[in-house]
Design an enzyme around this catalytic site. Structure first.
Site, PDB file in Angstrom:
ATOM      1  N   HIS A  34      62.786  68.133  46.267  1.00 57.80           N
ATOM      2  CA  HIS A  34      62.454  69.257  45.833  1.00 57.80           C
ATOM      3  C   HIS A  34      63.453  70.322  46.431  1.00 57.80           C
ATOM      4  CE1 HIS A  34      58.650  67.295  44.935  1.00 57.80           C
ATOM      5  NE2 HIS A  34      58.942  67.677  43.789  1.00 57.80           N
ATOM      6  N   LYS A 146      67.002  63.395  38.551  1.00 60.55           N
ATOM      7  CA  LYS A 146      65.807  62.031  38.774  1.00 60.55           C
ATOM      8  C   LYS A 146      65.270  61.994  37.548  1.00 60.55           C
ATOM      9  CE  LYS A 146      62.549  59.578  40.668  1.00 60.55           C
ATOM     10  NZ  LYS A 146      61.472  60.093  39.982  1.00 60.55           N
TER      11      LYS A 146
END
Ligand code: AMP
Length: 283
Positions: A34, A146
Site C-alpha cells: 500500500h 498484485k
C-alpha cells in the site's frame, strides 16, 4: 493530515488541495505494498488522498468480510509518516444506506479468473471505486499489479464511463523470500507461511521456461502446476495463462501473457501473478 469520516468533510478537504490529486484506495491494514502506491502518488502529485474501507459488497457469502484484519490507529500513523494529505474512513451505512440500489458492472473482463470464482466480487469493486472517484475527484488513481484483474477491470470502467482520470499501475511489493505482501498473509500460520513461497517459485519457473524457449501456453501452465503440486499444503483453485488485455485464456505460442493463480493454504486464499513480455495490463 486531515482525517475525514463523512463525505462532507472529505469534499471540504479535497476542495482546498492542489491538483493533480492522487488517490490510493485501500481496505486498510496497511503494508509496504500500500505504501508503495502512496509513494508513487506522492512522486507524481502535489496532493495525495487515501481511502480505508473494508467494502462489504466485494465479499461473497462465506468469505472473510467479518474477520478481515483492521487496525485504524496503526494505519493512520503510517499514513501520517507518509505525508498523506487526506484520509477518508467512511461508514458502511453512509456508503450503502438501506435505500441503495445502483451498481456499476463491467461485463467481459470480469467473467474470467477471479470473477469466475468470486461471483459478484467485481461488481462490488467497481461500484465502490466509482463512489470513491466521485467522492475524491482525483486526477490520478493508483492500483497494485498484485490484483491484476482488478486493474484491468478498473481501466475498463474508467474508459467506458469516461472518468476524467488516469489509472496508474504499480509493481507488486514482495517479502525477501518472494511472497507478495497482502493483508491476508496475517491469516497464515507458520507452516502455511513457509509453504506459500511456492507461488513465486511457480511463477518464476514459468517465466524462466518462457525465456528458455518454452512458448506453448499449455506447457507454461503445466510448469506452474507441477511446481505447485510439490507443496502438499497448496490447494490450487486455478492457474492461468491469459491475454493481459482481454484476460482470455491463451492457447498455442505466446509472446505476452498474464500468469496468475489462486491457491488456498488452509482456509487462506492467496493470489499472485507475473507478466511475460512488454505489455501493460488492460492495454
Ligand atoms: P487492498 O487493501 O488489498 O484492497 O489493496 C489496496 C491496493 O493496494 C490495491 O490497488 C492493491 O492491488 C494494492 N496492493 C496490495 N498488495 C500489494 C502489493 N504487495 N504490492 C503492490 N500493491 C499492492
Amino acid at each position: 493530515m486531515i482525517v475525514a469520516r463523512t463525505l462532507e468533510e472529505l469534499r471540504a478537504a479535497c476542495s482546498d488541495l492542489p491538483r493533480p490529486l492522487g488517490l490510493v484506495p485501500t481496505m486498510g491494514y496497511l503494508h509496504d505494498g500500500h505504501l508503495s502506491l502512496v509513494a508513487a502518488a506522492s512522486r507524481d502529485c502535489p496532493a495525495v488522498g487515501v481511502s480505508i474501507f473494508v467494502n462489504p459488497s466485494q465479499f461473497g457469502p462465506g468469505e472473510d468480510y467479518e474477520s478481515y484484519p483492521r487496525d485504524e490507529e496503526r494505519d493512520l500513523k503510517l499514513l501520517r509518516s507518509a505525508a498523506v494529505d487526506v484520509v477518508w474512513l467512511p461508514q458502511v451505512v453512509d456508503l450503502y444506506p438501506e435505500t441503495f440500489q445502483t451498481w456499476v458492472e463491467v461485463e467481459e473482463v470480469t467473467r474470467r479468473l477471479e470473477g469466475a470464482h468470486r461471483p459478484g466480487h467485481f461488481r462490488g469493486v467497481t461500484t465502490i471505486v466509482a463512489k470513491l472517484f466521485h467522492a475524491f475527484g482525483p486526477q490520478r488513481a493508483y492500483f497494485g499489479q498484485k490484483d491484476a484483474q482488478q486493474l484491468v477491470v478498473i481501466r475498463r470502467m474508467v474508459a467506458d464511463l469516461s472518468f476524467p482520470l488516469e489509472v496508474v499501475s504499480c509493481p507488486t511489493v514482495r517479502e525477501p523470500d518472494g511472497l507478495a505482501l497482502s493483508s491476508r498473509n496475517s491469516y497464515l500460520d507458520e507452516r502455511e507461511r513457509a509453504a506459500a513461497t511456492v507461488l513465486i517459485r511457480a511463477l518464476r519457473s514459468a517465466v524462466r521456461a518462457h525465456k528458455g524457449g518454452v512458448r506453448q501456453a499449455d506447457k507454461l501452465r503445466e510448469r506452474m502446476e507441477e511446481v505447485l503440486a510439490e507443496q502438499p499444503l497448496a490447494k490450487v483453485e486455478y492457474v492461468s495463462i491469459a491475454d493481459p488485455v482481454t484476460l482470455e485464456e491463451l492457447e498455442g505460442e505466446v509472446d505476452t501473457a498474464l500468469l496468475s493463480m489462486a491457491v488456498y493454504f488452509g482456509s487462506t486464499r492467496l493470489i499472485d501473478n507475473m507478466i511475460i513480455g512488454d505489455v501493460s495490463l488492460g492495454g
